[in-house]
Motif scaffolding. Structure first.
Motif, PDB file in Angstrom:
ATOM      1  N   ARG A 215      -0.714  -8.493  66.393  1.00 16.26           N
ATOM      2  CA  ARG A 215      -1.249  -8.166  65.072  1.00 16.26           C
ATOM      3  C   ARG A 215      -0.181  -8.455  64.036  1.00 16.26           C
ATOM      4  O   ARG A 215       0.996  -8.208  64.258  1.00 16.26           O
ATOM      5  CB  ARG A 215      -1.642  -6.704  65.017  1.00 16.26           C
ATOM      6  CG  ARG A 215      -2.773  -6.394  65.965  1.00 16.26           C
ATOM      7  CD  ARG A 215      -3.315  -5.076  65.617  1.00 16.26           C
ATOM      8  NE  ARG A 215      -4.666  -5.334  65.155  1.00 16.26           N
ATOM      9  CZ  ARG A 215      -5.600  -4.423  65.087  1.00 16.26           C
ATOM     10  NH1 ARG A 215      -5.333  -3.189  65.407  1.00 16.26           N
ATOM     11  NH2 ARG A 215      -6.800  -4.727  64.683  1.00 16.26           N
ATOM     12  N   HIS A 216      -0.618  -8.970  62.917  1.00 16.32           N
ATOM     13  CA  HIS A 216       0.309  -9.300  61.838  1.00 16.32           C
ATOM     14  C   HIS A 216       0.297  -8.203  60.781  1.00 16.32           C
ATOM     15  O   HIS A 216      -0.745  -7.602  60.500  1.00 16.32           O
ATOM     16  CB  HIS A 216      -0.083 -10.630  61.179  1.00 16.32           C
ATOM     17  CG  HIS A 216       0.012 -11.795  62.100  1.00 16.32           C
ATOM     18  ND1 HIS A 216       1.188 -12.193  62.691  1.00 16.32           N
ATOM     19  CD2 HIS A 216      -0.918 -12.673  62.524  1.00 16.32           C
ATOM     20  CE1 HIS A 216       0.968 -13.260  63.439  1.00 16.32           C
ATOM     21  NE2 HIS A 216      -0.302 -13.566  63.360  1.00 16.32           N
ATOM     22  N   SER A 217       1.459  -8.004  60.169  1.00 14.03           N
ATOM     23  CA  SER A 217       1.554  -7.051  59.070  1.00 14.03           C
ATOM     24  C   SER A 217       0.873  -7.645  57.834  1.00 14.03           C
ATOM     25  O   SER A 217       0.549  -8.836  57.794  1.00 14.03           O
ATOM     26  CB  SER A 217       3.017  -6.745  58.747  1.00 14.03           C
ATOM     27  OG  SER A 217       3.633  -7.878  58.159  1.00 14.03           O
ATOM     28  N   LYS A 218       0.696  -6.827  56.837  1.00 14.93           N
ATOM     29  CA  LYS A 218       0.069  -7.290  55.592  1.00 14.93           C
ATOM     30  C   LYS A 218       0.881  -8.415  54.969  1.00 14.93           C
ATOM     31  O   LYS A 218       0.326  -9.426  54.535  1.00 14.93           O
ATOM     32  CB  LYS A 218      -0.051  -6.126  54.610  1.00 14.93           C
ATOM     33  CG  LYS A 218      -0.715  -6.494  53.313  1.00 14.93           C
ATOM     34  CD  LYS A 218      -0.836  -5.306  52.382  1.00 14.93           C
ATOM     35  CE  LYS A 218      -1.444  -5.724  51.067  1.00 14.93           C
ATOM     36  NZ  LYS A 218      -1.504  -4.608  50.125  1.00 14.93           N
TER      37      LYS A 218
ATOM     38  N   GLN B 270       2.939 -10.497  56.505  1.00 12.97           N
ATOM     39  CA  GLN B 270       2.817 -11.699  57.330  1.00 12.97           C
ATOM     40  C   GLN B 270       1.499 -12.419  57.036  1.00 12.97           C
ATOM     41  O   GLN B 270       1.464 -13.655  56.943  1.00 12.97           O
ATOM     42  CB  GLN B 270       2.892 -11.340  58.808  1.00 12.97           C
ATOM     43  CG  GLN B 270       4.279 -10.975  59.276  1.00 12.97           C
ATOM     44  CD  GLN B 270       4.281 -10.460  60.697  1.00 12.97           C
ATOM     45  OE1 GLN B 270       3.410  -9.683  61.095  1.00 12.97           O
ATOM     46  NE2 GLN B 270       5.262 -10.875  61.465  1.00 12.97           N
ATOM     47  N   LYS B 271       0.430 -11.667  56.873  1.00 20.29           N
ATOM     48  CA  LYS B 271      -0.866 -12.267  56.547  1.00 20.29           C
ATOM     49  C   LYS B 271      -0.819 -12.955  55.194  1.00 20.29           C
ATOM     50  O   LYS B 271      -1.393 -14.031  55.017  1.00 20.29           O
ATOM     51  CB  LYS B 271      -1.965 -11.205  56.559  1.00 20.29           C
ATOM     52  CG  LYS B 271      -2.307 -10.724  57.954  1.00 20.29           C
ATOM     53  CD  LYS B 271      -3.361  -9.647  57.902  1.00 20.29           C
ATOM     54  CE  LYS B 271      -3.651  -9.089  59.283  1.00 20.29           C
ATOM     55  NZ  LYS B 271      -4.645  -8.020  59.256  1.00 20.29           N
ATOM     56  N   GLN B 272      -0.118 -12.347  54.234  1.00 18.80           N
ATOM     57  CA  GLN B 272       0.000 -12.945  52.905  1.00 18.80           C
ATOM     58  C   GLN B 272       0.780 -14.257  52.971  1.00 18.80           C
ATOM     59  O   GLN B 272       0.407 -15.236  52.331  1.00 18.80           O
ATOM     60  CB  GLN B 272       0.692 -11.975  51.945  1.00 18.80           C
ATOM     61  CG  GLN B 272      -0.140 -10.780  51.578  1.00 18.80           C
ATOM     62  CD  GLN B 272       0.640  -9.753  50.774  1.00 18.80           C
ATOM     63  OE1 GLN B 272       1.833  -9.542  50.994  1.00 18.80           O
ATOM     64  NE2 GLN B 272      -0.046  -9.108  49.839  1.00 18.80           N
ATOM     65  N   VAL B 273       1.859 -14.271  53.762  1.00 14.28           N
ATOM     66  CA  VAL B 273       2.670 -15.480  53.890  1.00 14.28           C
ATOM     67  C   VAL B 273       1.870 -16.583  54.572  1.00 14.28           C
ATOM     68  O   VAL B 273       1.906 -17.747  54.149  1.00 14.28           O
ATOM     69  CB  VAL B 273       3.984 -15.182  54.650  1.00 14.28           C
ATOM     70  CG1 VAL B 273       4.721 -16.463  54.988  1.00 14.28           C
ATOM     71  CG2 VAL B 273       4.873 -14.264  53.828  1.00 14.28           C
ATOM     72  N   LEU B 274       1.124 -16.256  55.618  1.00 20.45           N
ATOM     73  CA  LEU B 274       0.298 -17.256  56.298  1.00 20.45           C
ATOM     74  C   LEU B 274      -0.777 -17.807  55.371  1.00 20.45           C
ATOM     75  O   LEU B 274      -1.061 -19.008  55.375  1.00 20.45           O
ATOM     76  CB  LEU B 274      -0.338 -16.652  57.553  1.00 20.45           C
ATOM     77  CG  LEU B 274       0.621 -16.348  58.697  1.00 20.45           C
ATOM     78  CD1 LEU B 274      -0.083 -15.548  59.785  1.00 20.45           C
ATOM     79  CD2 LEU B 274       1.218 -17.613  59.256  1.00 20.45           C
ATOM     80  N   SER B 275      -1.359 -16.939  54.568  1.00 16.73           N
ATOM     81  CA  SER B 275      -2.355 -17.377  53.596  1.00 16.73           C
ATOM     82  C   SER B 275      -1.727 -18.312  52.562  1.00 16.73           C
ATOM     83  O   SER B 275      -2.316 -19.337  52.203  1.00 16.73           O
ATOM     84  CB  SER B 275      -2.974 -16.163  52.906  1.00 16.73           C
ATOM     85  OG  SER B 275      -3.828 -16.561  51.865  1.00 16.73           O
TER      86      SER B 275
END
Length: 82
Positions: free
Chosen positions: A3-6, A8-13
């Motif tokens: 699971r990714h942190s918030k 990490q999700k923002q960076v991937l986006s």
């Protein structure tokens, strides 16, 4: 899959947005990949640095989306003379 942190999700986006925005501009995709790959070495615990780079990336993305943008500049530290 982990699971990714918030953040990490923002960076991937942000990475996906960069790739989409760079498709229409020649030479941008390799530069985008290299920049993200280089910064992937930052420790996950260095949240302040990651957030700084994330905000800087958001500003650069806005510049990239501008139709008048032909290239992105970068600042580099000059090599020290021995």
């Amino acid at each position: 899959m982990a699971r990714h942190s918030k953040l990490q999700k923002q960076v991937l986006s942000l990475y996906r947005q960069f790739l989409r925005a760079g498709q229409d501009k020649p030479g941008f995709i390799p530069r985008i990949r290299d920049e993200f790959k280089e910064n992937s070495r930052i420790k996950k615990s260095d949240v302040m640095h990651i957030e700084y780079l994330y905000r800087r990336g958001q500003r650069q993305l806005e510049q990239l989306k501008d139709v008048n943008t032909k290239q992105l500049g970068s600042f580099s530290k000059p090599a020290e003379k021995s």
